[in-house]
Each structure stands twice: as structure tokens, then as C-alpha cells.
Scaffold this motif. Structure first.
Motif, PDB file in Angstrom:
ATOM      1  N   ALA A 361       0.837  -1.204   0.000  1.00  0.00           N
ATOM      2  CA  ALA A 361       0.000   0.000   0.000  1.00  0.00           C
ATOM      3  C   ALA A 361       0.873   1.256   0.000  1.00  0.00           C
ATOM      4  O   ALA A 361       0.592   2.228  -0.714  1.00  0.00           O
ATOM      5  CB  ALA A 361      -0.929  -0.012   1.211  1.00  0.00           C
ATOM      6  N   ARG A 362       1.951   1.228   0.785  1.00  0.00           N
ATOM      7  CA  ARG A 362       2.855   2.380   0.810  1.00  0.00           C
ATOM      8  C   ARG A 362       3.631   2.498  -0.495  1.00  0.00           C
ATOM      9  O   ARG A 362       3.802   3.595  -1.046  1.00  0.00           O
ATOM     10  CB  ARG A 362       3.815   2.248   1.996  1.00  0.00           C
ATOM     11  N   GLU A 363       4.093   1.353  -1.016  1.00  0.00           N
ATOM     12  CA  GLU A 363       4.886   1.378  -2.251  1.00  0.00           C
ATOM     13  C   GLU A 363       4.082   1.918  -3.433  1.00  0.00           C
ATOM     14  O   GLU A 363       4.601   2.693  -4.243  1.00  0.00           O
ATOM     15  CB  GLU A 363       5.395  -0.032  -2.552  1.00  0.00           C
ATOM     16  N   PHE A 364       2.820   1.488  -3.520  1.00  0.00           N
ATOM     17  CA  PHE A 364       2.000   1.886  -4.672  1.00  0.00           C
ATOM     18  C   PHE A 364       1.101   3.086  -4.362  1.00  0.00           C
ATOM     19  O   PHE A 364       0.327   3.509  -5.218  1.00  0.00           O
ATOM     20  CB  PHE A 364       1.154   0.695  -5.133  1.00  0.00           C
ATOM     21  N   LEU A 384      -8.051  -0.300  -3.105  1.00  0.00           N
ATOM     22  CA  LEU A 384      -8.980   0.794  -3.400  1.00  0.00           C
ATOM     23  C   LEU A 384      -8.316   1.838  -4.292  1.00  0.00           C
ATOM     24  O   LEU A 384      -7.186   2.278  -4.029  1.00  0.00           O
ATOM     25  CB  LEU A 384      -9.457   1.416  -2.092  1.00  0.00           C
ATOM     26  N   TYR A 385      -9.036   2.242  -5.342  1.00  0.00           N
ATOM     27  CA  TYR A 385      -8.469   3.176  -6.323  1.00  0.00           C
ATOM     28  C   TYR A 385      -9.600   3.829  -7.111  1.00  0.00           C
ATOM     29  O   TYR A 385     -10.772   3.452  -6.994  1.00  0.00           O
ATOM     30  CB  TYR A 385      -7.517   2.448  -7.263  1.00  0.00           C
ATOM     31  N   ASP A 386      -9.223   4.793  -7.940  1.00  0.00           N
ATOM     32  CA  ASP A 386     -10.180   5.486  -8.811  1.00  0.00           C
ATOM     33  C   ASP A 386     -10.029   4.938 -10.229  1.00  0.00           C
ATOM     34  O   ASP A 386      -9.016   5.203 -10.891  1.00  0.00           O
ATOM     35  CB  ASP A 386      -9.923   6.990  -8.789  1.00  0.00           C
ATOM     36  N   PRO A 387     -10.988   4.165 -10.731  1.00  0.00           N
ATOM     37  CA  PRO A 387     -10.860   3.593 -12.075  1.00  0.00           C
ATOM     38  C   PRO A 387     -10.738   4.640 -13.175  1.00  0.00           C
ATOM     39  O   PRO A 387     -10.230   4.344 -14.259  1.00  0.00           O
ATOM     40  CB  PRO A 387     -12.157   2.775 -12.232  1.00  0.00           C
ATOM     41  N   ALA A 388     -11.210   5.857 -12.918  1.00  0.00           N
ATOM     42  CA  ALA A 388     -11.126   6.915 -13.930  1.00  0.00           C
ATOM     43  C   ALA A 388      -9.729   7.515 -14.029  1.00  0.00           C
ATOM     44  O   ALA A 388      -9.422   8.241 -14.977  1.00  0.00           O
ATOM     45  CB  ALA A 388     -12.134   8.013 -13.617  1.00  0.00           C
ATOM     46  N   ASP A 389      -8.876   7.223 -13.052  1.00  0.00           N
ATOM     47  CA  ASP A 389      -7.500   7.722 -13.033  1.00  0.00           C
ATOM     48  C   ASP A 389      -6.595   6.638 -13.613  1.00  0.00           C
ATOM     49  O   ASP A 389      -6.362   5.604 -12.979  1.00  0.00           O
ATOM     50  CB  ASP A 389      -7.108   8.067 -11.590  1.00  0.00           C
ATOM     51  N   ALA A 390      -6.064   6.861 -14.804  1.00  0.00           N
ATOM     52  CA  ALA A 390      -5.285   5.829 -15.496  1.00  0.00           C
ATOM     53  C   ALA A 390      -4.064   5.406 -14.693  1.00  0.00           C
ATOM     54  O   ALA A 390      -3.729   4.217 -14.629  1.00  0.00           O
ATOM     55  CB  ALA A 390      -4.865   6.330 -16.875  1.00  0.00           C
ATOM     56  N   ALA A 391      -3.413   6.371 -14.057  1.00  0.00           N
ATOM     57  CA  ALA A 391      -2.210   6.044 -13.287  1.00  0.00           C
ATOM     58  C   ALA A 391      -2.564   5.193 -12.073  1.00  0.00           C
ATOM     59  O   ALA A 391      -1.869   4.215 -11.764  1.00  0.00           O
ATOM     60  CB  ALA A 391      -1.504   7.326 -12.855  1.00  0.00           C
ATOM     61  N   GLN A 392      -3.649   5.553 -11.363  1.00  0.00           N
ATOM     62  CA  GLN A 392      -4.083   4.754 -10.214  1.00  0.00           C
ATOM     63  C   GLN A 392      -4.481   3.354 -10.652  1.00  0.00           C
ATOM     64  O   GLN A 392      -4.163   2.367  -9.981  1.00  0.00           O
ATOM     65  CB  GLN A 392      -5.256   5.439  -9.512  1.00  0.00           C
ATOM     66  N   SER A 393      -5.187   3.275 -11.759  1.00  0.00           N
ATOM     67  CA  SER A 393      -5.639   1.972 -12.251  1.00  0.00           C
ATOM     68  C   SER A 393      -4.449   1.071 -12.558  1.00  0.00           C
ATOM     69  O   SER A 393      -4.437  -0.118 -12.208  1.00  0.00           O
ATOM     70  CB  SER A 393      -6.515   2.165 -13.492  1.00  0.00           C
ATOM     71  N   GLU A 394      -3.423   1.642 -13.187  1.00  0.00           N
ATOM     72  CA  GLU A 394      -2.235   0.857 -13.520  1.00  0.00           C
ATOM     73  C   GLU A 394      -1.533   0.392 -12.252  1.00  0.00           C
ATOM     74  O   GLU A 394      -1.123  -0.773 -12.144  1.00  0.00           O
ATOM     75  CB  GLU A 394      -1.290   1.697 -14.374  1.00  0.00           C
ATOM     76  N   ALA A 396      -2.882  -0.007  -9.307  1.00  0.00           N
ATOM     77  CA  ALA A 396      -3.735  -0.949  -8.584  1.00  0.00           C
ATOM     78  C   ALA A 396      -3.563  -2.366  -9.121  1.00  0.00           C
ATOM     79  O   ALA A 396      -3.418  -3.328  -8.351  1.00  0.00           O
ATOM     80  CB  ALA A 396      -5.195  -0.520  -8.676  1.00  0.00           C
ATOM     81  N   HIS A 397      -3.563  -2.519 -10.431  1.00  0.00           N
ATOM     82  CA  HIS A 397      -3.446  -3.859 -11.001  1.00  0.00           C
ATOM     83  C   HIS A 397      -2.038  -4.420 -10.809  1.00  0.00           C
ATOM     84  O   HIS A 397      -1.871  -5.631 -10.596  1.00  0.00           O
ATOM     85  CB  HIS A 397      -3.838  -3.832 -12.479  1.00  0.00           C
TER      86      HIS A 397
END
Length: 462
Positions: A361-364, A384-394, A396-397
Motif C-alpha cells: 500500500a505504501r509502495e503503490f 482501493l483506487y479510482d478507475p477513472a484515473d489511469a495512473a491509479q488503475s495501472e 492498482a493492477h
């Protein structure tokens, strides 16, 4: 994507199924997705009512090499029922009869479209229940529960779906009707095929009837809530609870992040210094339940325990469970989207799993919370992330891939009850050796020689 259905096949299946053969795009769209939020439009949808129709459907599609994807109610979270190769979705919603309840044999015979909740209601007057109780029990189907080996909180004492099925009738990918297992609670006659089909996610055969093992309902139950200073203290308590003779009927875990959310957002009455929480339930005869509860209290007590509360009646029990019930709505305050996976580790490795997840969680730079079925070492890791945010989505996966690696490194596995589907398929070679995967593929070919059943799921490409 598969080619459009041959006109001859369309005409044949329209004649076979009548108004239960759906080709309108609007109707097909309702069967294009599941709770994983993945979506792929099928070429058609079949709603059979009989096993004979299922057989005819499979044989016709096999002849034309058209994919078939079995579907319950689409509550699974791994994309297992999304028709990524097109073809025909076979929804079992109209095969929804409870065929027989035999209290003396502790057995119920059902079609796959029966809802778990409806079965439980029908069993209640007989003083019986079917143990699997996933969160979606009220609206998930028995066929879907069997397809992914659903469990739930009661699995710690009563087992998951695979442990509570006696026999299955199914149609293979070759269109053959097979009967696996026996209606008796003991049997040693050949290979254990019905347990093989449970958890196979519709890749081997389509279940058309199930004989289920039932359990008498306990006349009484009681709950405890144990709050600990940290995850390590809670995990050590789990080990003590599972080592003594009284098996809890539920043993649920929440990490410190969950506790904070349940308290600060959900309004649960929990101390600020809490670093982890266990919800413990016992069930049994009213005369012996007090003794069982005492045994669980002794096991829960120990280093790091901050508080131990019990519930004297049902109202008090509901109040204790308020923290767990407040959790899911609270998660929505952190982010609009989440990836929820259900990795499993040995109980003794739970602290390492939770610590590792928090490091990720801290690393990402994303919130990750853990809760779930501690008695089985089966934790739900919610990223937990914002799917509309491309950077967060990347991120998260990528983080979820690392969660899988962590679970495997701790001697665990990819899934306890959600299954593999699409979400974890590419991680299978990390979890299962090459020789074992080869045997799985041989089994797949034996049941489904032309590979038409739920292609692209569970097994990675060769």
C-alpha cells in the motif's frame, strides 16, 4: 471473438428453445457481464428448462465449434461467466426447481438455478441448512456456488461447497450426461468426479442437478468480539482458537485499517488503539453452548488483547456484528473502485500477509484493507483506487499482482472461494507446477474434447 452463429445453428436452437433463445442485443447485454465489471457480448443466450435441452444445446454447439458459457446469477468477481470468446451464454435461471428434500437422509436434490437463499428458506421448517453462505447467498444460485466452490464465514466449521455436495448430474462438452458421486454420505466407488467438477467454473461440464449434503441447524448461537493491539496478537489468537477442540462456527478478521474505517466512518464502538479485531461465533445445543463459549474466550485471551465482549441475546449479537457490517459501506469513502481478491495463507502466516500488504500500500500509494475468514487463512484483500484515473488503475493492477506473489511466497494460494476466472488465470503457472497444469489440461480435454466450455477461463493458454 467467435464468428457469428451459423444460420443453421440459430434456426435449430430457436426451434429447440422457442422464446428461451435470445438474440436481441438488448437482451444479450444483460448476460454480458458479472460482478467483476468485465463485459463481453455473447452472440446469443439460451435459457433451458430441462437437461435434455442442455444436452441438445451442447451437441449442436459442439458440432459447429461454438463456445458455451454457463451462467448462474453473475455474482462472481473474477470474470468467470463473461463470454470473452462470444458464443452462447447458457443461463440456468429457469432450471430452478427444488426436486426433493429428504430430511432423513440430510439431502436435498436441486436444479442449478435454485437460489441459495430460497433453498435455505425451504430447509428451515425441516431444521436443516446447506452450509455454504457467501455474501451473495440471497441471490446467488446453487450452480454458481458449486462452479466456484463458494464458502463464506461458516466454512471454518462446516466446509465450503465441495464439502457439502453428494452427487452431481452434468453434461460434458461432448454432450454426454454423466452422474458423479452418490446420494449416500459414504462412497468409495471409483474416482471422486463430483468433487472435481465443483470449482471447475463450467470448464468441464454443465451441472444440471445436484444432490446436496445438509446439516441440522444449531438451536442456539452466541458471539464474541475480541479487539487486539496488533495483527500479530490477533493471528496468534486465531492459532489458539483453531488448536483447541471447540471449532467456532465463524471466525472473522479485520485489520487495523478496517477497524479504523468501521469506527470513524461506520460509527462502530471500537477503541482508538485497536490494531485488529476478531469476530467469533459458536453454535450448538443451548445447554452446552456456554461451555463452548468459555473455551473460545480462554483461547481468545492472551498477549495483546484489549477487550473481549460477548452477546447475551440476538440484539446484543447484532450490535457486536455492527463493526463488520459497517465496513463495506465505509470502503466507498476511500475510493470509488476496488479490486477484491481472496488469497489464502496458512493461519500462522496471516501477520506476514497483512504486513506485506501494507508495505505494498505504501509502495503503490494506494489504500489496501484486509478482512475475511481467519480460521481458514482466507483473507479478502481490498485494493482501493479510482478507475477513472489511469495512473491509479495501472498501479492498482500491478499491486494486486504483487499480492498474489506474496500469498504464494507465504505458502498460500490464489483463491479460497472466488475462483480463478479471468482475473487470476495468468497467475496459475506461478501457483501450480507445469506437470500439474499439464494434467489439468488433459482432464479438460477428456471432459471437453473440442474446448467449447467456457474457453479462456481458469487455465492459461499453452
Amino acid at each position: 471473438m467467435s464468428a457469428p452463429l451459423p444460420p443453421s445453428l440459430h434456426a435449430e436452437l430457436a426451434q429447440l428453445l422457442g422464446d428461451a433463445w435470445l438474440t436481441d442485443p438488448g437482451e444479450r447485454l444483460a448476460y454480458a457481464y458479472d460482478n467483476s465489471r468485465r463485459l463481453a457480448l455473447p452472440d446469443a443466450v439460451a435459457l433451458p428448462r430441462t437437461r435434455e435441452q442442455v444436452q441438445a444445446l451442447v451437441r449442436a454447439c459442439r458440432r459447429e465449434r461454438v463456445p458455451l458459457v454457463a451462467r448462474g446469477r453473475g455474482t462472481n468477481t473474477t470474470g468467470a461467466s463473461v463470454p470473452v470468446a462470444g458464443g452462447v451464454v447458457v443461463s440456468f435461471e429457469r432450471m430452478n426447481r427444488i426436486l426433493d428434500i429428504r430430511p432423513g437422509d440430510r439431502c436435498a436434490v436441486v436444479e442449478p438455478g435454485v437460489l441459495n437463499g430460497d433453498l435455505q428458506t425451504a430447509l428451515k421448517p425441516h431444521g436443516l441448512f446447506w452450509p455454504p453462505d457467501p455474501t451473495s447467498a440471497a441471490y446467488s444460485s446453487i450452480g454458481g456456488n458449486l462452479a466456484c466452490n463458494a464458502g463464506g464465514p461458516r466454512a471454518v466449521k462446516y466446509g465450503a461447497s465441495r464439502d457439502n455436495v453428494l452427487a452431481l448430474t452434468a453434461v460434458t462438452g461432448a454432450g454426454e450426461l454423466i452422474v458423479c458421486g452418490t446420494a449416500t454420505t459414504k462412497g468409495s466407488t471409483g474416482y471422486d468426479l463430483h468433487r472435481l467438477l465443483v470449482g471447475s467454473e463450467g470448464t468441464l461440464a454443465l451441472i444440471v442437478e445436484a444432490s446436496l449434503r445438509l446439516t441440522p441447524s444449531a438451536p442456539a448461537r452466541a458471539a464474541l468480539r475480541a479487539v487486539y493491539r496488533d495483527v500479530s496478537s490477533a493471528a496468534q489468537a486465531v492459532a489458539r482458537l483453531m488448536a483447541q477442540p471447540v471449532t467456532p462456527s465463524m471466525l472473522e478478521f479485520m485489520d487495523g485499517q478496517c477497524v479504523r474505517l468501521a469506527r470513524d466512518v461506520g460509527g462502530a464502538d471500537l477503541p482508538h488503539e485497536a490494531g485488529a479485531l476478531l469476530m467469533i461465533e459458536a453454535d450448538g445445543d443451548a445447554h452446552t453452548l456456554a461451555h463452548a463459549l468459555d473455551a473460545l474466550k480462554r483461547a481468545a485471551a492472551g498477549e495483546g488483547l484489549l477487550s473481549l465482549d460477548d452477546a447475551a441475546d440476538e440484539a446484543a449479537r447484532e450490535k457486536l456484528w455492527a463493526a463488520r457490517k459497517a465496513l463495506s459501506p465505509s470502503l466507498r469513502t476511500l475510493a470509488p473502485g476496488k479490486i477484491n481478491e481472496d488469497v489464502v495463507v496458512p493461519v500462522s502466516r496471516i501477520p506476514e500477509l497483512v504486513d506485506g500488504v501494507q508495505s505494498l500500500a505504501r509502495e503503490f500509494d494506494l489504500p489496501i484493507v484486509c478482512f475475511g475468514h481467519a480460521g481458514n487463512g482466507n483473507l479478502h484483500v481490498n485494493l482501493l483506487y479510482d478507475p477513472a484515473d489511469a495512473a491509479q488503475s495501472e498501479r492498482a493492477h500491478a499491486a494486486m499482482g504483487r499480492v498474489f506473489e506474496l500469498a504464494l511466497a507465504l505458502g498460500g494460494t490464489l483463491s479460497g472461494e472466488h475462483g480463478i476466472g479471468l482475473a487470476k488465470r495468468d497467475f496459475m503457472p506461478h501457483a501450480v507446477g507445469a506437470q500439474t497444469l499439464a494434467v489439468m489440461r488433459q482432464i479438460k480435454r477428456a471432459f471437453d474434447p473440442d474446448g467449447i466450455l467456457n474457453p479462456g477461463k481458469l487455465l492459461p493458454d499453452e
